[in-house]
Design a protein around this motif. Structure first.
Motif, PDB file in Angstrom:
ATOM      1  N   ALA A  49       0.722  -1.225   0.081  1.00 57.64           N
ATOM      2  CA  ALA A  49       0.214   0.206  -0.085  1.00 57.64           C
ATOM      3  C   ALA A  49       0.599   1.632  -0.005  1.00 57.64           C
ATOM      4  O   ALA A  49       0.763   1.479   0.987  1.00 57.64           O
ATOM      5  N   ARG A  69      -5.600   2.431   8.415  1.00 55.32           N
ATOM      6  CA  ARG A  69      -6.574   1.413   6.791  1.00 55.32           C
ATOM      7  C   ARG A  69      -6.849   2.155   5.814  1.00 55.32           C
ATOM      8  O   ARG A  69      -6.720   1.699   4.831  1.00 55.32           O
ATOM      9  N   ARG A  78      -6.022   0.753   2.178  1.00 53.94           N
ATOM     10  CA  ARG A  78      -7.158   0.810   1.357  1.00 53.94           C
ATOM     11  C   ARG A  78      -7.352   1.565  -0.326  1.00 53.94           C
ATOM     12  O   ARG A  78      -7.881   0.894  -1.123  1.00 53.94           O
ATOM     13  N   SER A 127      -4.590  -0.264  -1.929  1.00 51.47           N
ATOM     14  CA  SER A 127      -4.401  -1.740  -2.523  1.00 51.47           C
ATOM     15  C   SER A 127      -5.650  -2.376  -2.177  1.00 51.47           C
ATOM     16  O   SER A 127      -6.154  -2.255  -1.103  1.00 51.47           O
ATOM     17  N   GLU A 128      -5.864  -3.589  -2.929  1.00 56.21           N
ATOM     18  CA  GLU A 128      -6.735  -4.457  -3.280  1.00 56.21           C
ATOM     19  C   GLU A 128      -6.167  -5.456  -3.192  1.00 56.21           C
ATOM     20  O   GLU A 128      -7.334  -6.147  -3.645  1.00 56.21           O
ATOM     21  N   SER A 129      -5.427  -5.792  -3.191  1.00 58.85           N
ATOM     22  CA  SER A 129      -4.951  -7.343  -2.623  1.00 58.85           C
ATOM     23  C   SER A 129      -5.346  -7.720  -1.438  1.00 58.85           C
ATOM     24  O   SER A 129      -5.692  -7.556  -0.438  1.00 58.85           O
ATOM     25  N   PRO A 130      -5.977  -9.087  -1.854  1.00 56.88           N
ATOM     26  CA  PRO A 130      -6.783  -9.805  -0.869  1.00 56.88           C
ATOM     27  C   PRO A 130      -6.056 -10.493   0.525  1.00 56.88           C
ATOM     28  O   PRO A 130      -6.163 -10.148   1.498  1.00 56.88           O
ATOM     29  N   THR A 190      -5.867  -6.985   2.329  1.00 55.08           N
ATOM     30  CA  THR A 190      -7.090  -6.525   2.705  1.00 55.08           C
ATOM     31  C   THR A 190      -7.280  -7.555   4.384  1.00 55.08           C
ATOM     32  O   THR A 190      -8.360  -7.032   5.178  1.00 55.08           O
ATOM     33  N   ALA A 248       1.466 -10.211  -4.201  1.00 53.69           N
ATOM     34  CA  ALA A 248       1.441  -8.681  -3.619  1.00 53.69           C
ATOM     35  C   ALA A 248       2.370  -8.295  -2.906  1.00 53.69           C
ATOM     36  O   ALA A 248       2.829  -6.712  -3.775  1.00 53.69           O
TER      37      ALA A 248
END
Length: 284
Positions: free
Chosen positions: A26, A95, A99, A102-105, A108, A171
């Motif tokens: 992120a 956070r 957020r 980055s949308e990496s699982p 998250t 990621a």
């Protein structure tokens, strides 16, 4: 006492994956550095005319003082000019930054935990000491189980087990090293505070992070089959050289050679962006 890393080889359900320290995911801050070196030399002489010249006296040059030890530069470079909340209420800011970028699982999943900065600090300190950070990263453990295969009477790690770590490796590979370094510098005051809470007042968090990266960069890349030997109710590495690795290094090995190479190459790039001397990094 059994090394925590051995538990996955024993096939227990408490499997945890290694991943990069959280502040690295992120980032959209770009680090711009400008270096300017200027050297000026001035020489001159004085003509003495026609009068007799005085005897030349050799000048006594005082011994050169030993160069003062230069302080180690702060890792990460300049920080973003933002006001940081206190450590106890810093999760919301972390956070928000993550957020938004980055949308990496894997990222998250990590964001669902609390005390994000403290968690990151403990993970880095554990790695620097050679301990696996599995306990702090349980939320990232793979869903599928570890497995082995038998060939010619010998047991090996099933290569299919490595696929469990693809999300984490991908990621990590997507991180922007310069932005990662800038975000680290921005959050450093709170990281140092959390580091002091661990009883590390005599050592800066920069040095702990530097050591953690160095430890991981010493992890070997095992391109061939990895043979196991029975140990208790599970397995250990048959190669004793692998068994002597630190818990953190053995945990990284679980990801498989392809993923390990991705992580180590990215760690080298991030270490360089942070300002770690090249001689302490790995060449690929």
């Amino acid at each position: 006492m059994t090394d925590p890393t051995d538990y996955e080889l024993q096939g227990t359900s408490d499997d945890a994956s290694w991943t990069a320290p959280p502040p690295r995911p992120a980032v959209a801050f770009w680090l711009t550095l400008a270096l300017l070196v200027t050297a000026i030399g001035i020489a001159g002489y004085i003509a003495l005319g026609w009068r007799p010249r005085p005897a030349v006296t050799a000048a006594v040059t005082p011994p050169s003082a030993a160069p003062a030890s230069q302080p180690r530069p702060s890792l990460g470079g300049p920080a973003e000019p933002i006001t940081l909340p206190s450590l106890d209420v810093s999760d919301a800011l972390v956070r928000m930054l993550v957020r938004a970028l980055s949308e990496s699982p894997a990222v998250t999943a990590w964001l669902t935990t609390d005390d994000l900065i403290r968690n990151f600090t403990i993970v880095v300190a554990n790695i620097a000491e050679g301990t696996t950070p599995a306990k702090q990263l349980k939320v990232l453990r793979p869903a599928s189980a570890f497995s082995v295969v038998e060939r010619d009477g010998n047991l090996y790690v099933d290569p299919r087990s490595y696929a469990r770590y693809a999300v984490i490796a991908n990621a990590f590979a997507s991180l922007d090293p310069a932005g990662t370094a800038r975000l680290y510098a921005t959050l450093k005051p709170r990281l140092e505070e959390a580091h002091r809470e661990l009883g590390s007042a005599d050592l800066s968090f920069d040095r702990t992070l530097e050591r953690a990266i160095s430890v991981l960069l010493e992890t070997p890349i095992l391109d061939g089959p990895v043979r196991l030997a029975p140990k208790g109710i599970g397995y250990a590495y048959a190669d004793q050289r692998l068994e002597t690795l630190t818990g953190a290094q053995k945990h990284l090995l679980r990801m498989g050679p392809g993923h390990v190479r991705i992580v180590l190459e990215q760690l080298t790039r991030i270490g360089s962006a942070l300002g770690i001397p090249p001689e302490q990094l790995r060449t690929f």
